[in-house]
Scaffold this active site. Structure first.
Site, PDB file in Angstrom:
ATOM      1  N   HIS A   1      -6.731  -5.914  -1.183  1.00 42.06           N
ATOM      2  CA  HIS A   1      -5.634  -4.958  -1.082  1.00 42.06           C
ATOM      3  C   HIS A   1      -4.542  -5.577  -0.202  1.00 42.06           C
ATOM      4  CE1 HIS A   1      -3.793  -1.004  -0.975  1.00 42.06           C
ATOM      5  NE2 HIS A   1      -3.830  -0.962   0.337  1.00 42.06           N
TER       6      HIS A   1
ATOM      7  N   ASP B   1      -8.079  -3.798  -7.155  1.00 44.39           N
ATOM      8  CA  ASP B   1      -7.722  -3.038  -5.953  1.00 44.39           C
ATOM      9  C   ASP B   1      -8.308  -1.637  -6.052  1.00 44.39           C
ATOM     10  OD1 ASP B   1      -6.551  -1.959  -3.710  1.00 44.39           O
ATOM     11  OD2 ASP B   1      -4.485  -2.381  -4.321  1.00 44.39           O
TER      12      ASP B   1
ATOM     13  N   SER C   1       0.832  -1.199   0.000  1.00 42.16           N
ATOM     14  CA  SER C   1       0.000   0.000   0.000  1.00 42.16           C
ATOM     15  C   SER C   1       0.874   1.259   0.000  1.00 42.16           C
ATOM     16  CB  SER C   1      -0.937  -0.070   1.211  1.00 42.16           C
ATOM     17  OG  SER C   1      -1.964   0.862   1.142  1.00 42.16           O
TER      18      SER C   1
END
Length: 530
Positions: free
Chosen positions: A466, A437, A218
Protein backbone atom coordinates in the site's frame (compact mmCIF):
# COMPACT_ATOMS: atom_id res chain seq x y z
CA UNK A 1 -8.05 -1.57 15.97
CA UNK A 2 -4.78 0.18 16.40
CA UNK A 3 -3.88 3.79 15.84
CA UNK A 4 -0.88 2.67 13.85
CA UNK A 5 -3.06 1.02 11.23
CA UNK A 6 -5.45 2.99 9.09
CA UNK A 7 -8.70 1.28 8.15
CA UNK A 8 -9.77 3.97 5.79
CA UNK A 9 -13.07 3.14 4.45
CA UNK A 10 -16.88 3.81 4.88
CA UNK A 11 -20.18 4.82 2.98
CA UNK A 12 -22.75 7.40 2.06
CA UNK A 13 -25.88 5.36 2.71
CA UNK A 14 -28.89 6.85 1.01
CA UNK A 15 -27.38 10.33 0.91
CA UNK A 16 -27.48 12.52 -2.19
CA UNK A 17 -24.12 13.73 -3.43
CA UNK A 18 -23.39 17.39 -2.92
CA UNK A 19 -21.87 19.37 -5.73
CA UNK A 20 -18.29 20.47 -5.24
CA UNK A 21 -18.60 24.14 -4.36
CA UNK A 22 -16.52 26.95 -2.95
CA UNK A 23 -18.59 29.43 -0.93
CA UNK A 24 -18.41 32.92 -2.35
CA UNK A 25 -17.83 34.36 1.11
CA UNK A 26 -14.82 32.13 1.59
CA UNK A 27 -13.36 33.34 -1.70
CA UNK A 28 -13.89 36.93 -0.68
CA UNK A 29 -12.01 36.58 2.61
CA UNK A 30 -8.40 37.74 2.64
CA UNK A 31 -5.68 35.12 2.73
CA UNK A 32 -2.47 35.68 4.64
CA UNK A 33 1.04 34.67 3.72
CA UNK A 34 3.37 32.18 5.35
CA UNK A 35 6.42 33.41 7.25
CA UNK A 36 9.00 30.65 6.90
CA UNK A 37 11.70 29.96 9.47
CA UNK A 38 13.91 26.93 10.20
CA UNK A 39 11.94 24.13 11.84
CA UNK A 40 12.80 23.40 15.46
CA UNK A 41 15.21 20.57 16.18
CA UNK A 42 12.59 19.11 18.51
CA UNK A 43 9.11 19.91 17.25
CA UNK A 44 6.43 19.65 19.99
CA UNK A 45 4.38 17.21 17.89
CA UNK A 46 6.85 15.52 15.53
CA UNK A 47 10.13 15.64 17.45
CA UNK A 48 13.21 15.60 15.24
CA UNK A 49 11.46 14.66 11.99
CA UNK A 50 11.52 18.22 10.64
CA UNK A 51 15.23 18.96 10.80
CA UNK A 52 16.49 20.71 7.69
CA UNK A 53 13.05 21.98 6.69
CA UNK A 54 11.40 25.38 7.02
CA UNK A 55 8.24 25.71 9.10
CA UNK A 56 5.38 28.19 9.11
CA UNK A 57 1.71 28.58 9.92
CA UNK A 58 -1.37 29.80 8.10
CA UNK A 59 -4.67 30.94 9.61
CA UNK A 60 -7.83 29.63 7.93
CA UNK A 61 -11.51 29.82 8.92
CA UNK A 62 -12.83 27.03 11.07
CA UNK A 63 -16.16 27.51 9.27
CA UNK A 64 -15.85 28.66 5.66
CA UNK A 65 -19.42 29.93 5.78
CA UNK A 66 -18.09 32.48 8.29
CA UNK A 67 -14.74 33.42 6.77
CA UNK A 68 -14.16 36.25 9.23
CA UNK A 69 -15.18 34.18 12.23
CA UNK A 70 -13.05 31.88 14.34
CA UNK A 71 -9.69 31.11 12.75
CA UNK A 72 -7.54 28.02 13.22
CA UNK A 73 -3.86 27.55 12.44
CA UNK A 74 -2.42 25.06 10.00
CA UNK A 75 1.16 23.91 10.56
CA UNK A 76 3.21 23.80 7.35
CA UNK A 77 6.70 22.82 6.29
CA UNK A 78 8.74 23.45 3.17
CA UNK A 79 11.77 22.14 1.35
CA UNK A 80 12.51 24.99 -1.03
CA UNK A 81 13.63 24.34 -4.60
CA UNK A 82 17.36 24.36 -5.18
CA UNK A 83 17.33 24.41 -8.97
CA UNK A 84 17.82 27.62 -10.98
CA UNK A 85 14.61 29.63 -11.11
CA UNK A 86 14.42 28.91 -14.84
CA UNK A 87 13.77 25.25 -13.98
CA UNK A 88 11.39 25.90 -11.08
CA UNK A 89 8.09 23.99 -11.43
CA UNK A 90 6.07 25.34 -8.49
CA UNK A 91 4.76 23.94 -5.22
CA UNK A 92 3.78 20.35 -4.44
CA UNK A 93 1.39 19.70 -1.57
CA UNK A 94 1.85 16.30 0.06
CA UNK A 95 -0.47 14.01 2.01
CA UNK A 96 0.43 10.58 3.42
CA UNK A 97 -3.10 9.40 4.13
CA UNK A 98 -5.28 8.76 7.12
CA UNK A 99 -7.37 10.79 7.57
CA UNK A 100 -5.39 11.82 10.60
CA UNK A 101 -1.91 11.35 9.15
CA UNK A 102 0.58 14.14 9.80
CA UNK A 103 2.50 15.48 6.83
CA UNK A 104 5.14 18.02 7.75
CA UNK A 105 7.97 15.47 7.56
CA UNK A 106 7.19 14.45 3.97
CA UNK A 107 9.15 17.15 2.06
CA UNK A 108 12.41 15.57 3.18
CA UNK A 109 11.83 12.31 1.36
CA UNK A 110 10.82 14.01 -1.89
CA UNK A 111 13.25 16.93 -2.03
CA UNK A 112 16.26 14.76 -1.23
CA UNK A 113 15.36 11.87 -3.51
CA UNK A 114 15.23 9.50 -0.55
CA UNK A 115 12.92 6.98 -2.19
CA UNK A 116 13.53 7.05 -5.91
CA UNK A 117 12.74 10.54 -7.20
CA UNK A 118 15.77 11.85 -9.12
CA UNK A 119 17.42 14.67 -7.20
CA UNK A 120 17.33 16.91 -10.27
CA UNK A 121 13.53 16.59 -10.35
CA UNK A 122 13.13 17.05 -6.61
CA UNK A 123 15.25 20.21 -6.85
CA UNK A 124 12.73 21.85 -9.19
CA UNK A 125 9.84 22.08 -6.73
CA UNK A 126 8.95 23.63 -3.40
CA UNK A 127 7.74 20.59 -1.45
CA UNK A 128 5.03 21.58 1.01
CA UNK A 129 4.09 19.38 3.94
CA UNK A 130 1.11 20.20 6.10
CA UNK A 131 -0.66 18.71 9.05
CA UNK A 132 -4.35 18.87 8.03
CA UNK A 133 -6.75 20.71 10.29
CA UNK A 134 -6.80 19.09 13.71
CA UNK A 135 -3.76 16.89 13.08
CA UNK A 136 -0.50 16.96 15.06
CA UNK A 137 0.77 20.57 14.99
CA UNK A 138 -2.38 22.08 13.45
CA UNK A 139 -5.53 23.27 15.21
CA UNK A 140 -7.88 22.26 16.69
CA UNK A 141 -5.84 19.68 18.61
CA UNK A 142 -8.34 16.98 19.53
CA UNK A 143 -8.12 13.62 21.26
CA UNK A 144 -10.99 11.72 22.84
CA UNK A 145 -11.47 8.96 25.43
CA UNK A 146 -8.02 7.28 25.41
CA UNK A 147 -9.32 4.05 26.90
CA UNK A 148 -11.07 3.05 23.69
CA UNK A 149 -7.83 2.55 21.79
CA UNK A 150 -6.14 1.09 24.84
CA UNK A 151 -7.46 0.87 28.42
CA UNK A 152 -4.10 -0.05 29.93
CA UNK A 153 -4.69 -3.77 29.59
CA UNK A 154 -5.55 -6.25 26.89
CA UNK A 155 -8.87 -5.37 25.28
CA UNK A 156 -11.69 -7.81 24.71
CA UNK A 157 -11.50 -9.99 21.61
CA UNK A 158 -12.66 -8.08 18.54
CA UNK A 159 -14.81 -11.04 17.57
CA UNK A 160 -17.83 -11.06 19.91
CA UNK A 161 -18.74 -14.55 21.07
CA UNK A 162 -22.29 -13.52 21.98
CA UNK A 163 -24.67 -10.57 22.16
CA UNK A 164 -23.36 -9.47 25.56
CA UNK A 165 -19.82 -9.12 24.22
CA UNK A 166 -21.05 -7.26 21.14
CA UNK A 167 -23.13 -4.93 23.32
CA UNK A 168 -20.08 -4.24 25.48
CA UNK A 169 -18.08 -3.19 22.43
CA UNK A 170 -20.99 -1.03 21.26
CA UNK A 171 -21.12 0.67 24.66
CA UNK A 172 -17.40 1.46 24.54
CA UNK A 173 -17.73 2.84 21.00
CA UNK A 174 -20.70 4.95 22.06
CA UNK A 175 -18.78 6.29 25.05
CA UNK A 176 -15.96 7.33 22.73
CA UNK A 177 -18.23 9.25 20.37
CA UNK A 178 -20.05 10.85 23.32
CA UNK A 179 -16.74 12.01 24.79
CA UNK A 180 -15.74 13.57 21.47
CA UNK A 181 -19.09 15.32 21.26
CA UNK A 182 -18.86 16.66 24.79
CA UNK A 183 -15.37 18.05 24.27
CA UNK A 184 -15.51 19.29 20.68
CA UNK A 185 -19.11 20.00 19.72
CA UNK A 186 -18.15 23.35 18.18
CA UNK A 187 -15.45 21.99 15.89
CA UNK A 188 -16.62 18.54 14.80
CA UNK A 189 -19.02 19.88 12.12
CA UNK A 190 -16.03 21.46 10.35
CA UNK A 191 -13.64 18.51 10.28
CA UNK A 192 -14.15 16.90 6.89
CA UNK A 193 -12.42 16.35 3.58
CA UNK A 194 -14.22 19.21 1.86
CA UNK A 195 -12.86 21.71 4.37
CA UNK A 196 -9.34 20.23 4.15
CA UNK A 197 -9.60 20.75 0.39
CA UNK A 198 -10.54 24.38 0.99
CA UNK A 199 -7.57 24.66 3.33
CA UNK A 200 -5.32 23.37 0.56
CA UNK A 201 -6.56 26.10 -1.73
CA UNK A 202 -5.87 28.67 0.97
CA UNK A 203 -2.32 27.32 1.15
CA UNK A 204 -2.04 27.66 -2.62
CA UNK A 205 -3.17 31.29 -2.47
CA UNK A 206 -0.90 32.11 0.47
CA UNK A 207 2.09 30.73 -1.45
CA UNK A 208 1.23 32.83 -4.49
CA UNK A 209 0.80 29.79 -6.73
CA UNK A 210 -1.74 29.99 -9.57
CA UNK A 211 -1.84 26.16 -9.55
CA UNK A 212 -0.62 23.40 -7.27
CA UNK A 213 1.00 20.07 -7.85
CA UNK A 214 -0.11 17.34 -5.47
CA UNK A 215 1.02 13.90 -4.34
CA UNK A 216 -1.30 11.89 -2.11
CA UNK A 217 -1.27 8.34 -0.80
CA UNK A 218 -4.20 6.29 0.48
CA UNK A 219 -6.83 8.64 1.99
CA UNK A 220 -4.75 11.37 0.36
CA UNK A 221 -6.06 10.09 -2.98
CA UNK A 222 -9.60 10.87 -1.90
CA UNK A 223 -8.49 14.30 -0.70
CA UNK A 224 -6.81 14.87 -4.07
CA UNK A 225 -9.90 13.67 -5.93
CA UNK A 226 -12.06 16.08 -3.97
CA UNK A 227 -9.67 18.97 -4.58
CA UNK A 228 -9.54 18.22 -8.31
CA UNK A 229 -13.35 18.18 -8.36
CA UNK A 230 -13.70 21.46 -6.49
CA UNK A 231 -10.83 23.32 -8.17
CA UNK A 232 -10.04 21.57 -11.47
CA UNK A 233 -8.33 24.58 -13.07
CA UNK A 234 -5.98 24.92 -10.10
CA UNK A 235 -4.37 21.50 -10.56
CA UNK A 236 -1.14 21.37 -12.57
CA UNK A 237 0.04 17.81 -11.86
CA UNK A 238 -1.42 15.30 -9.43
CA UNK A 239 -0.28 11.81 -8.41
CA UNK A 240 -2.73 9.62 -6.49
CA UNK A 241 -1.19 6.39 -5.18
CA UNK A 242 -3.37 3.57 -3.74
CA UNK A 243 -6.74 4.94 -4.70
CA UNK A 244 -9.91 5.23 -2.60
CA UNK A 245 -13.26 4.41 -4.24
CA UNK A 246 -15.30 7.65 -3.94
CA UNK A 247 -18.71 5.98 -4.28
CA UNK A 248 -18.00 3.88 -1.19
CA UNK A 249 -17.03 6.55 1.29
CA UNK A 250 -16.94 5.38 3.87
CA UNK A 251 -19.03 2.47 5.20
CA UNK A 252 -19.13 0.45 1.99
CA UNK A 253 -15.41 0.92 1.44
CA UNK A 254 -14.78 -0.60 4.85
CA UNK A 255 -16.80 -3.66 3.88
CA UNK A 256 -14.72 -3.90 0.69
CA UNK A 257 -11.60 -3.80 2.85
CA UNK A 258 -12.73 -6.78 4.90
CA UNK A 259 -12.82 -8.99 1.83
CA UNK A 260 -9.58 -7.59 0.40
CA UNK A 261 -7.70 -8.07 3.66
CA UNK A 262 -8.70 -11.72 3.76
CA UNK A 263 -7.15 -12.24 0.33
CA UNK A 264 -4.01 -10.40 1.41
CA UNK A 265 -3.77 -12.49 4.58
CA UNK A 266 -3.95 -15.59 2.39
CA UNK A 267 -1.06 -14.23 0.32
CA UNK A 268 0.95 -13.65 3.51
CA UNK A 269 0.16 -17.10 4.86
CA UNK A 270 1.05 -18.61 1.49
CA UNK A 271 4.44 -16.88 1.55
CA UNK A 272 5.13 -18.30 5.02
CA UNK A 273 4.13 -21.76 3.78
CA UNK A 274 6.63 -21.54 0.93
CA UNK A 275 9.27 -21.03 3.58
CA UNK A 276 8.12 -23.80 5.89
CA UNK A 277 11.74 -24.97 6.18
CA UNK A 278 12.57 -21.64 7.85
CA UNK A 279 9.52 -20.97 10.01
CA UNK A 280 7.96 -24.39 10.54
CA UNK A 281 4.42 -23.01 10.54
CA UNK A 282 3.02 -25.29 7.84
CA UNK A 283 3.59 -26.18 4.22
CA UNK A 284 0.24 -24.80 3.02
CA UNK A 285 -1.46 -21.46 3.50
CA UNK A 286 -4.28 -23.24 5.32
CA UNK A 287 -1.88 -24.83 7.80
CA UNK A 288 -0.24 -21.46 8.50
CA UNK A 289 -3.65 -19.85 8.95
CA UNK A 290 -4.60 -22.51 11.48
CA UNK A 291 -1.42 -21.75 13.42
CA UNK A 292 -2.21 -18.04 13.30
CA UNK A 293 -5.61 -18.62 14.91
CA UNK A 294 -4.10 -21.16 17.30
CA UNK A 295 -1.91 -18.32 18.55
CA UNK A 296 -4.91 -16.04 18.87
CA UNK A 297 -6.78 -18.61 20.97
CA UNK A 298 -3.73 -19.09 23.18
CA UNK A 299 -3.23 -15.39 23.81
CA UNK A 300 -6.91 -14.93 24.63
CA UNK A 301 -6.56 -17.42 27.47
CA UNK A 302 -3.33 -15.89 28.72
CA UNK A 303 -2.63 -12.32 27.50
CA UNK A 304 1.05 -11.48 27.32
CA UNK A 305 1.94 -9.38 30.38
CA UNK A 306 -1.79 -8.74 30.75
CA UNK A 307 -1.39 -6.16 27.95
CA UNK A 308 -1.39 -8.08 24.66
CA UNK A 309 -4.52 -10.12 24.00
CA UNK A 310 -6.24 -11.32 20.82
CA UNK A 311 -7.09 -7.82 19.63
CA UNK A 312 -3.56 -6.52 20.06
CA UNK A 313 -2.27 -9.72 18.42
CA UNK A 314 -4.52 -9.10 15.41
CA UNK A 315 -3.37 -5.48 15.22
CA UNK A 316 0.25 -6.58 14.94
CA UNK A 317 -0.37 -8.90 12.00
CA UNK A 318 -2.82 -6.60 10.18
CA UNK A 319 0.28 -4.62 9.21
CA UNK A 320 1.27 -7.54 6.97
CA UNK A 321 -1.74 -6.90 4.76
CA UNK A 322 -0.48 -3.34 4.14
CA UNK A 323 3.08 -4.16 3.17
CA UNK A 324 5.22 -7.21 2.53
CA UNK A 325 8.56 -6.01 3.87
CA UNK A 326 7.32 -6.84 7.39
CA UNK A 327 6.71 -10.48 6.44
CA UNK A 328 10.09 -12.00 7.39
CA UNK A 329 10.10 -10.48 10.88
CA UNK A 330 6.43 -11.09 11.56
CA UNK A 331 6.61 -14.68 10.38
CA UNK A 332 9.34 -15.13 12.97
CA UNK A 333 7.15 -13.42 15.59
CA UNK A 334 4.36 -15.87 14.83
CA UNK A 335 6.63 -18.91 14.86
CA UNK A 336 8.32 -17.91 18.10
CA UNK A 337 5.02 -17.44 19.89
CA UNK A 338 3.01 -20.34 18.48
CA UNK A 339 5.73 -22.97 18.29
CA UNK A 340 8.09 -21.96 21.11
CA UNK A 341 5.90 -20.01 23.55
CA UNK A 342 8.26 -17.05 23.13
CA UNK A 343 6.26 -13.79 23.23
CA UNK A 344 9.21 -11.39 22.94
CA UNK A 345 8.47 -10.60 19.32
CA UNK A 346 4.91 -9.64 20.22
CA UNK A 347 6.24 -7.36 22.93
CA UNK A 348 8.66 -5.76 20.47
CA UNK A 349 5.86 -5.04 18.02
CA UNK A 350 3.40 -3.65 20.53
CA UNK A 351 3.24 -0.11 21.83
CA UNK A 352 0.64 1.76 23.83
CA UNK A 353 -0.88 4.64 21.83
CA UNK A 354 0.78 7.99 22.46
CA UNK A 355 -1.00 11.35 22.16
CA UNK A 356 -0.21 11.53 18.45
CA UNK A 357 -1.91 8.15 17.93
CA UNK A 358 -4.95 9.29 19.90
CA UNK A 359 -5.08 12.51 17.90
CA UNK A 360 -4.78 10.63 14.61
CA UNK A 361 -7.63 8.29 15.52
CA UNK A 362 -9.90 11.12 16.66
CA UNK A 363 -9.34 12.98 13.39
CA UNK A 364 -9.79 9.79 11.39
CA UNK A 365 -13.26 9.38 12.87
CA UNK A 366 -14.13 13.08 12.82
CA UNK A 367 -13.44 13.29 9.08
CA UNK A 368 -14.92 9.99 7.98
CA UNK A 369 -18.01 10.24 10.17
CA UNK A 370 -18.64 13.73 8.80
CA UNK A 371 -17.77 13.13 5.13
CA UNK A 372 -20.69 10.82 4.41
CA UNK A 373 -23.69 9.29 6.13
CA UNK A 374 -23.29 6.11 8.17
CA UNK A 375 -25.89 3.54 9.27
CA UNK A 376 -27.35 4.63 12.60
CA UNK A 377 -29.19 1.36 13.16
CA UNK A 378 -26.74 -1.14 14.63
CA UNK A 379 -28.69 -4.02 13.12
CA UNK A 380 -27.19 -3.03 9.75
CA UNK A 381 -23.66 -3.19 11.13
CA UNK A 382 -24.35 -6.51 12.87
CA UNK A 383 -25.86 -8.10 9.78
CA UNK A 384 -23.11 -6.94 7.43
CA UNK A 385 -20.18 -7.89 9.61
CA UNK A 386 -21.66 -11.14 10.86
CA UNK A 387 -22.38 -12.16 7.27
CA UNK A 388 -18.87 -11.36 6.12
CA UNK A 389 -17.30 -13.17 9.06
CA UNK A 390 -19.53 -16.16 8.42
CA UNK A 391 -18.37 -16.27 4.80
CA UNK A 392 -14.78 -16.62 5.98
CA UNK A 393 -13.64 -13.01 5.95
CA UNK A 394 -12.22 -13.33 9.46
CA UNK A 395 -8.89 -11.52 9.41
CA UNK A 396 -10.08 -7.90 9.64
CA UNK A 397 -13.90 -7.83 9.73
CA UNK A 398 -14.62 -7.27 13.43
CA UNK A 399 -11.42 -5.27 13.95
CA UNK A 400 -12.66 -2.92 11.24
CA UNK A 401 -16.17 -2.83 12.69
CA UNK A 402 -15.01 -1.58 16.09
CA UNK A 403 -12.46 0.79 14.59
CA UNK A 404 -15.30 2.59 12.83
CA UNK A 405 -18.19 1.85 15.23
CA UNK A 406 -18.17 5.33 16.85
CA UNK A 407 -19.57 6.62 13.53
CA UNK A 408 -22.85 4.82 14.34
CA UNK A 409 -23.41 7.30 17.18
CA UNK A 410 -21.20 10.18 16.09
CA UNK A 411 -22.54 13.50 17.43
CA UNK A 412 -22.43 15.11 13.98
CA UNK A 413 -24.32 13.43 11.16
CA UNK A 414 -22.41 12.89 7.98
CA UNK A 415 -22.77 13.79 4.35
CA UNK A 416 -23.70 14.24 1.71
CA UNK A 417 -20.31 13.54 0.12
CA UNK A 418 -18.69 15.75 -2.49
CA UNK A 419 -19.47 14.73 -6.06
CA UNK A 420 -16.12 13.55 -7.38
CA UNK A 421 -15.20 13.69 -11.05
CA UNK A 422 -14.22 15.78 -14.04
CA UNK A 423 -14.36 15.77 -17.82
CA UNK A 424 -11.99 14.97 -20.66
CA UNK A 425 -10.52 18.47 -20.41
CA UNK A 426 -9.90 18.04 -16.68
CA UNK A 427 -6.69 17.82 -14.69
CA UNK A 428 -3.83 15.62 -15.92
CA UNK A 429 -3.90 13.11 -13.06
CA UNK A 430 -1.72 10.01 -12.71
CA UNK A 431 -3.19 7.13 -10.70
CA UNK A 432 -0.91 4.46 -9.24
CA UNK A 433 -2.50 1.25 -7.99
CA UNK A 434 -0.96 -1.95 -6.57
CA UNK A 435 -3.08 -4.85 -7.82
CA UNK A 436 -3.34 -6.63 -4.45
CA UNK A 437 -3.76 -3.53 -2.29
CA UNK A 438 -6.13 -4.38 0.55
CA UNK A 439 -6.54 -0.98 2.22
CA UNK A 440 -7.69 0.65 -1.03
CA UNK A 441 -8.77 -2.22 -3.29
CA UNK A 442 -8.19 -2.19 -7.04
CA UNK A 443 -11.74 -1.19 -7.89
CA UNK A 444 -11.18 2.26 -6.43
CA UNK A 445 -8.54 3.10 -9.02
CA UNK A 446 -10.79 1.87 -11.84
CA UNK A 447 -13.61 4.07 -10.59
CA UNK A 448 -11.51 7.22 -10.23
CA UNK A 449 -9.96 6.58 -13.66
CA UNK A 450 -13.48 6.54 -15.11
CA UNK A 451 -14.60 9.60 -13.12
CA UNK A 452 -11.62 11.60 -14.42
CA UNK A 453 -11.40 10.76 -18.14
CA UNK A 454 -8.27 12.90 -18.36
CA UNK A 455 -6.41 10.63 -15.90
CA UNK A 456 -3.88 7.87 -16.60
CA UNK A 457 -3.84 4.62 -14.62
CA UNK A 458 -0.61 2.75 -13.84
CA UNK A 459 -1.11 -0.68 -12.25
CA UNK A 460 1.52 -2.63 -10.35
CA UNK A 461 0.72 -6.21 -11.36
CA UNK A 462 0.90 -8.44 -8.31
CA UNK A 463 1.76 -5.46 -6.13
CA UNK A 464 1.35 -6.06 -2.40
CA UNK A 465 2.43 -2.79 -0.83
CA UNK A 466 0.00 0.00 0.00
CA UNK A 467 1.69 3.19 -1.20
CA UNK A 468 3.80 1.75 -4.00
CA UNK A 469 5.72 4.61 -5.58
CA UNK A 470 8.41 6.91 -4.18
CA UNK A 471 8.22 5.12 -0.84
CA UNK A 472 10.23 2.65 1.22
CA UNK A 473 10.72 -0.53 -0.83
CA UNK A 474 9.17 1.27 -3.78
CA UNK A 475 8.92 -0.17 -7.27
CA UNK A 476 11.62 1.08 -9.68
CA UNK A 477 9.30 0.89 -12.70
CA UNK A 478 6.61 2.91 -10.93
CA UNK A 479 9.24 5.38 -9.68
CA UNK A 480 10.48 5.90 -13.24
CA UNK A 481 6.99 6.59 -14.61
CA UNK A 482 6.03 8.91 -11.76
CA UNK A 483 9.39 10.71 -11.95
CA UNK A 484 8.95 11.28 -15.68
CA UNK A 485 5.54 12.81 -15.03
CA UNK A 486 6.84 15.09 -12.29
CA UNK A 487 9.91 15.90 -14.37
CA UNK A 488 8.35 17.05 -17.63
CA UNK A 489 4.69 16.00 -17.59
CA UNK A 490 5.21 12.79 -19.57
CA UNK A 491 2.37 10.31 -19.04
CA UNK A 492 1.56 6.93 -20.57
CA UNK A 493 -0.59 7.07 -23.68
CA UNK A 494 -4.26 6.40 -23.05
CA UNK A 495 -5.50 2.91 -23.85
CA UNK A 496 -8.33 0.62 -22.73
CA UNK A 497 -7.91 -0.63 -19.17
CA UNK A 498 -4.70 0.35 -17.37
CA UNK A 499 -2.64 2.79 -19.40
CA UNK A 500 0.61 1.22 -18.18
CA UNK A 501 1.65 -1.70 -16.00
CA UNK A 502 4.68 -2.51 -13.89
CA UNK A 503 5.62 -5.91 -12.51
CA UNK A 504 5.71 -6.10 -8.72
CA UNK A 505 8.98 -6.38 -6.86
CA UNK A 506 9.94 -9.92 -5.85
CA UNK A 507 8.60 -11.09 -2.50
CA UNK A 508 11.06 -10.65 0.37
CA UNK A 509 13.42 -13.41 1.39
CA UNK A 510 12.83 -15.07 4.77
CA UNK A 511 14.73 -13.82 7.79
CA UNK A 512 17.08 -16.42 9.21
CA UNK A 513 16.88 -15.15 12.77
CA UNK A 514 15.95 -16.43 16.19
CA UNK A 515 14.61 -13.10 17.42
CA UNK A 516 11.24 -11.75 16.38
CA UNK A 517 11.94 -8.05 16.87
CA UNK A 518 11.30 -5.69 13.98
CA UNK A 519 14.33 -3.44 13.92
CA UNK A 520 13.83 0.23 13.09
CA UNK A 521 16.01 1.55 10.26
CA UNK A 522 18.95 3.72 11.26
CA UNK A 523 17.28 6.81 9.79
CA UNK A 524 13.70 6.46 10.96
CA UNK A 525 11.07 7.06 8.31
CA UNK A 526 7.44 7.08 9.49
CA UNK A 527 5.12 4.90 7.41
CA UNK A 528 3.19 6.49 4.59
CA UNK A 529 -0.04 5.95 6.44
CA UNK A 530 -0.42 6.23 10.22
Amino acid sequence: MTATVVCLVGTAVGAPARAATTPAKAQAASVGSVAWAPCPADDPALGGLLQGLECGTLSVPLDYRKPHGKQIELALSRAKHTSPDSLYQGVVLLNRGGPGGFGRDLPTRFARGTFGLPTEVGAQYDWIGFDPRGVAGSEPAIACDPSYLYPGKARADYVPANKAEEDAWRARAGAYSADCGAKYAAVLPHLDTENVSRDMDRIRTALGAPQINYFGYSYGTYLGSVYASMYPSRVRRMVLDSVVRPSGVWYEDNLDQNEAFEKRADIFFGWIARHHAVYGLGATAGAVERNYYRGMAKIEKNPVDGRIGPSEYNDIFVADAYRNYTWPDHAQVLADYVLRDDPQGLRDNFGEPAWLDQNSYAIYLAVQCRDASWPRDWSRWHADHSTQYGKGYKFLTWNNAWYNAPCATWPVKGGPPVRVGGDARGPDIVLVQPENDAATPYGGALEVHKRFPSSRLIVEKGGNNHGASLSANGNACLNELVSAYLGDGTRPAARPGPDATCAANPAPEPAFTTSAATAAPAAYEPPLVP
